[in-house]
Design a protein around this motif. Structure first.
Motif, short mmCIF file in Angstrom:
data_model
loop_
_atom_site.label_atom_id
_atom_site.label_comp_id
_atom_site.label_asym_id
_atom_site.label_seq_id
_atom_site.Cartn_x
_atom_site.Cartn_y
_atom_site.Cartn_z
N ILE A 1 -4.02 -10.35 -36.92
CA ILE A 1 -4.68 -10.02 -38.18
C ILE A 1 -6.18 -9.79 -37.99
CG2 ILE A 1 -5.35 -11.01 -40.41
CD1 ILE A 1 -2.59 -12.28 -40.58
N SER A 2 -6.77 -10.46 -37.01
CA SER A 2 -8.22 -10.34 -36.78
C SER A 2 -8.60 -8.90 -36.45
CB SER A 2 -8.64 -11.25 -35.62
OG SER A 2 -9.94 -10.94 -35.19
N ASN A 3 -9.60 -8.39 -37.15
CA ASN A 3 -10.06 -7.02 -36.90
C ASN A 3 -10.83 -6.89 -35.60
OD1 ASN A 3 -9.07 -5.81 -39.34
ND2 ASN A 3 -10.68 -6.90 -40.44
N LYS A 4 -11.26 -8.01 -35.01
CA LYS A 4 -12.08 -7.95 -33.80
C LYS A 4 -11.30 -8.14 -32.51
CE LYS A 4 -16.64 -9.33 -35.52
NZ LYS A 4 -17.71 -10.35 -35.44
N VAL A 5 -10.09 -8.68 -32.59
CA VAL A 5 -9.34 -8.95 -31.35
C VAL A 5 -8.98 -7.63 -30.67
CG1 VAL A 5 -7.19 -9.85 -30.39
CG2 VAL A 5 -8.46 -11.22 -32.04
N ASN A 6 -9.53 -7.43 -29.49
CA ASN A 6 -9.33 -6.20 -28.72
C ASN A 6 -8.33 -6.37 -27.58
OD1 ASN A 6 -12.73 -6.09 -29.19
ND2 ASN A 6 -11.47 -4.43 -29.98
N ALA A 7 -7.97 -7.63 -27.26
CA ALA A 7 -7.07 -7.86 -26.13
C ALA A 7 -6.42 -9.23 -26.26
CB ALA A 7 -7.81 -7.75 -24.81
N LEU A 8 -5.13 -9.31 -25.91
CA LEU A 8 -4.40 -10.58 -25.89
C LEU A 8 -3.75 -10.75 -24.53
CD1 LEU A 8 -2.99 -13.06 -27.32
CD2 LEU A 8 -1.13 -11.48 -27.88
N GLY A 9 -3.86 -11.96 -23.98
CA GLY A 9 -3.19 -12.28 -22.73
C GLY A 9 -2.28 -13.47 -22.91
N ILE A 10 -1.05 -13.40 -22.42
CA ILE A 10 -0.10 -14.52 -22.43
C ILE A 10 0.22 -14.83 -20.98
CG2 ILE A 10 2.15 -15.35 -23.20
CD1 ILE A 10 2.00 -13.33 -25.50
N PHE A 11 -0.16 -16.03 -20.53
CA PHE A 11 -0.15 -16.34 -19.10
C PHE A 11 0.61 -17.63 -18.77
CE2 PHE A 11 -4.28 -14.03 -19.75
CZ PHE A 11 -3.90 -12.87 -19.11
N GLU A 12 0.71 -17.84 -17.45
CA GLU A 12 1.37 -19.03 -16.88
C GLU A 12 2.87 -19.02 -17.13
OE1 GLU A 12 -0.16 -20.99 -14.79
OE2 GLU A 12 -2.15 -20.14 -15.17
N TYR A 13 3.46 -17.83 -17.08
CA TYR A 13 4.92 -17.71 -17.18
C TYR A 13 5.53 -18.08 -15.84
CZ TYR A 13 9.51 -15.45 -17.25
OH TYR A 13 10.84 -15.19 -17.14
N ASN A 14 6.44 -19.05 -15.85
CA ASN A 14 7.12 -19.51 -14.64
C ASN A 14 8.62 -19.38 -14.83
OD1 ASN A 14 4.66 -20.49 -13.32
ND2 ASN A 14 4.67 -22.11 -14.86
N PRO A 15 9.25 -18.37 -14.27
CA PRO A 15 10.68 -18.15 -14.50
C PRO A 15 11.53 -19.30 -13.95
CG PRO A 15 9.64 -16.22 -13.50
CD PRO A 15 8.66 -17.33 -13.42
N SER A 16 12.67 -19.51 -14.58
CA SER A 16 13.65 -20.47 -14.08
C SER A 16 15.04 -19.98 -14.44
CB SER A 16 13.39 -21.86 -14.68
OG SER A 16 13.48 -21.83 -16.09
N GLN A 17 16.08 -20.70 -13.99
CA GLN A 17 17.45 -20.23 -14.21
C GLN A 17 17.82 -20.24 -15.69
OE1 GLN A 17 19.69 -22.80 -11.57
NE2 GLN A 17 19.71 -21.25 -9.96
N ASP A 18 17.29 -21.20 -16.43
CA ASP A 18 17.58 -21.27 -17.87
C ASP A 18 16.45 -20.63 -18.66
OD1 ASP A 18 15.70 -23.23 -17.24
OD2 ASP A 18 16.36 -24.57 -18.85
N ASP A 19 16.18 -19.35 -18.37
CA ASP A 19 14.95 -18.69 -18.81
C ASP A 19 14.95 -18.25 -20.27
OD1 ASP A 19 12.60 -18.36 -17.50
OD2 ASP A 19 12.91 -16.26 -17.04
N ASP A 20 16.11 -18.26 -20.91
CA ASP A 20 16.23 -17.61 -22.22
C ASP A 20 15.24 -18.12 -23.25
OD1 ASP A 20 18.28 -16.30 -21.04
OD2 ASP A 20 19.90 -17.21 -22.21
N ILE A 21 15.00 -19.43 -23.28
CA ILE A 21 14.16 -20.01 -24.33
C ILE A 21 12.71 -19.54 -24.19
CG2 ILE A 21 13.21 -22.15 -25.27
CD1 ILE A 21 16.07 -21.61 -26.09
N THR A 22 12.14 -19.63 -22.98
CA THR A 22 10.75 -19.22 -22.79
C THR A 22 10.58 -17.73 -23.07
OG1 THR A 22 10.41 -20.94 -21.13
CG2 THR A 22 8.80 -19.16 -21.19
#
Length: 389
Positions: free
Chosen positions: A267-288
């Motif tokens: 919603i913020s008019n100023k946000v120019n970039a978003l990062g989502i980090f520290e993803y660590n895959p696993s066998q039961d990955d569906d939830i993350t």
């Protein structure tokens, strides 16, 4: 065509999965960088998804590789809202020969997209990738505000090389000094040394504890309204919300809270970039993967609900309130269109700095009520002190 040569196409296995989805699904509405068709036309694109397969500066890195295929699969099968936003998936930046090579590729890519008024949505490995995202703005805007959704401040040992838990220290210390404000959302005190907590205070940065955010999620809104870059560490999530390898702490944000936070970022008019980090895959990955896909969905939903309500030259679209706290005159503005509040920070003309665009600071209605009760709002105080430095 902008220079986006660092991006590899979305993997074929993801595109094959996408072919089986409903024509109304999210993945069917995207412009996709594919091996067969190449880079899509970016005309009219508002948001660009970028994967960055770099995790070598993660604190717990042990040589493992990862991919983002399952996140894309989870995202593509969602159904978009009634949106006018055009979204592209531009593929992945692979690890460079060195981490610095990856940083350079990400910095140049983010810079090119922001110049086109496209919001980069970066999915990645380690959170130190926030640093090249920040550097991408060096020649674009005079000062940058960063919001970090994290259980830790990530200031780190300022004398050591950059890591995923120390990238903020590098941002603070390295020239050119373009950081105006840094805000930490959802931090947990026992994960941060007292020295780091004191340093946040000394630098007049903002910090909101997990309990504060959980008790009143609306605290996040004015902070996001003044942010240019938002970075999310998935380690901020409580263990019950994520997959096996993603579990960090029994306490943390829940799924509803993190989706509300990314919606506020959108919603913020100023946000120019978003990062989502520290993803660590696993066998039961569906939830993350499901959680990340819903965070993205709510971010785009927020973008579709953006309202430009900050034109204070037209006195017919806002109300002005003046209060006196001690000997300080505080001036508040309320948008008639949205009901959002701002507070004025007096600009110190005798100081030659780059802060003129920060003279109006987003705030909340209760900040005005505090001022009426002779209490100076904390956000105003910290911003004013930074203006004096």
């Amino acid at each position: 065509m902008p220079d986006l040569n660092f991006l590899a196409p979305v993997p074929e296995v993801v595109l094959a999965h996408n072919e089986l989805l409903s024509p109304q699904a999210f993945g069917q509405k995207l412009k996709i960088h594919s091996k067969q068709d190449g880079m899509p036309d970016l005309q009219g694109v508002h948001v660009a998804i970028i994967g960055v397969l770099e995790n070598r500066n993660a604190v717990n890195y042990i040589g493992e590789d990862f991919n983002l295929n399952e996140i894309r699969n989870a995202l593509y099968k969602l159904y978009p809202g009634s949106w006018s936003t055009t979204i592209a998936d531009l593929g992945d930046i692979y690890k460079g020969e060195t981490v610095e090579d990856t940083y350079y590729a990400l910095k140049e890519t983010v810079s090119e997209l922001v110049k086109l008024n496209i919001i980069p949505l970066v999915l990645g490995g380690s959170q130190d990738l926030t640093y090249p995202m920040y550097r991408a703005f060096d020649n674009l805007i005079p000062m940058v505000n960063i919001v970090n959704v994290d259980s830790k401040f990530d200031l780190g040992d300022l004398t050591q090389p950059i890591k995923s838990d120390s990238f903020v220290g590098k941002i603070v210390l390295e020239e050119p000094y373009n950081l105006f404000n840094y805000a930490a959302i959802g931090y947990q005190t026992y994960f941060n040394s007292q020295e780091q907590i004191d340093l946040m205070e000394t630098l007049y940065f903002e910090a909101y504890r997990l309990g504060q955010v959980s008790n009143d999620i609306t605290l996040v809104e004015p902070v996001m309204r003044d942010a240019n870059i938002v970075t999310v560490d998935l380690g901020s999530m409580k263990a019950s919300e994520v997959s096996l390898n993603q579990k960090v702490s029994p306490n943390g944000l829940d799924g509803k809270e993190i989706c509300a936070i990314t919606r506020y970022a959108g919603i913020s008019n100023k946000v120019n970039a978003l990062g989502i980090f520290e993803y660590n895959p696993s066998q039961d990955d569906d939830i993350t993967c499901g959680l990340i896909s819903q965070m993205i969905w709510y971010f785009v939903e927020g973008i579709n609900n953006r309202v430009d309500d900050s034109d204070f030259k037209d006195e017919h679209i806002y109300q002005k309130f003046i209060t006196l706290v001690d000997s300080e005159e505080l001036i508040f503005y309320k948008s008639i269109k949205t009901g959002r509040w701002w507070i004025e920070i007096p600009f110190l003309n005798e100081i030659n700095n780059k802060l003129k665009r920060h003279t109006l600071l987003p705030c909340m209605h209760h900040d005005y009520l505090d001022a009426c009760n002779n209490q100076i709002p904390e956000r105003w105080y910290k911003a004013y002190q930074k203006n004096c430095v």
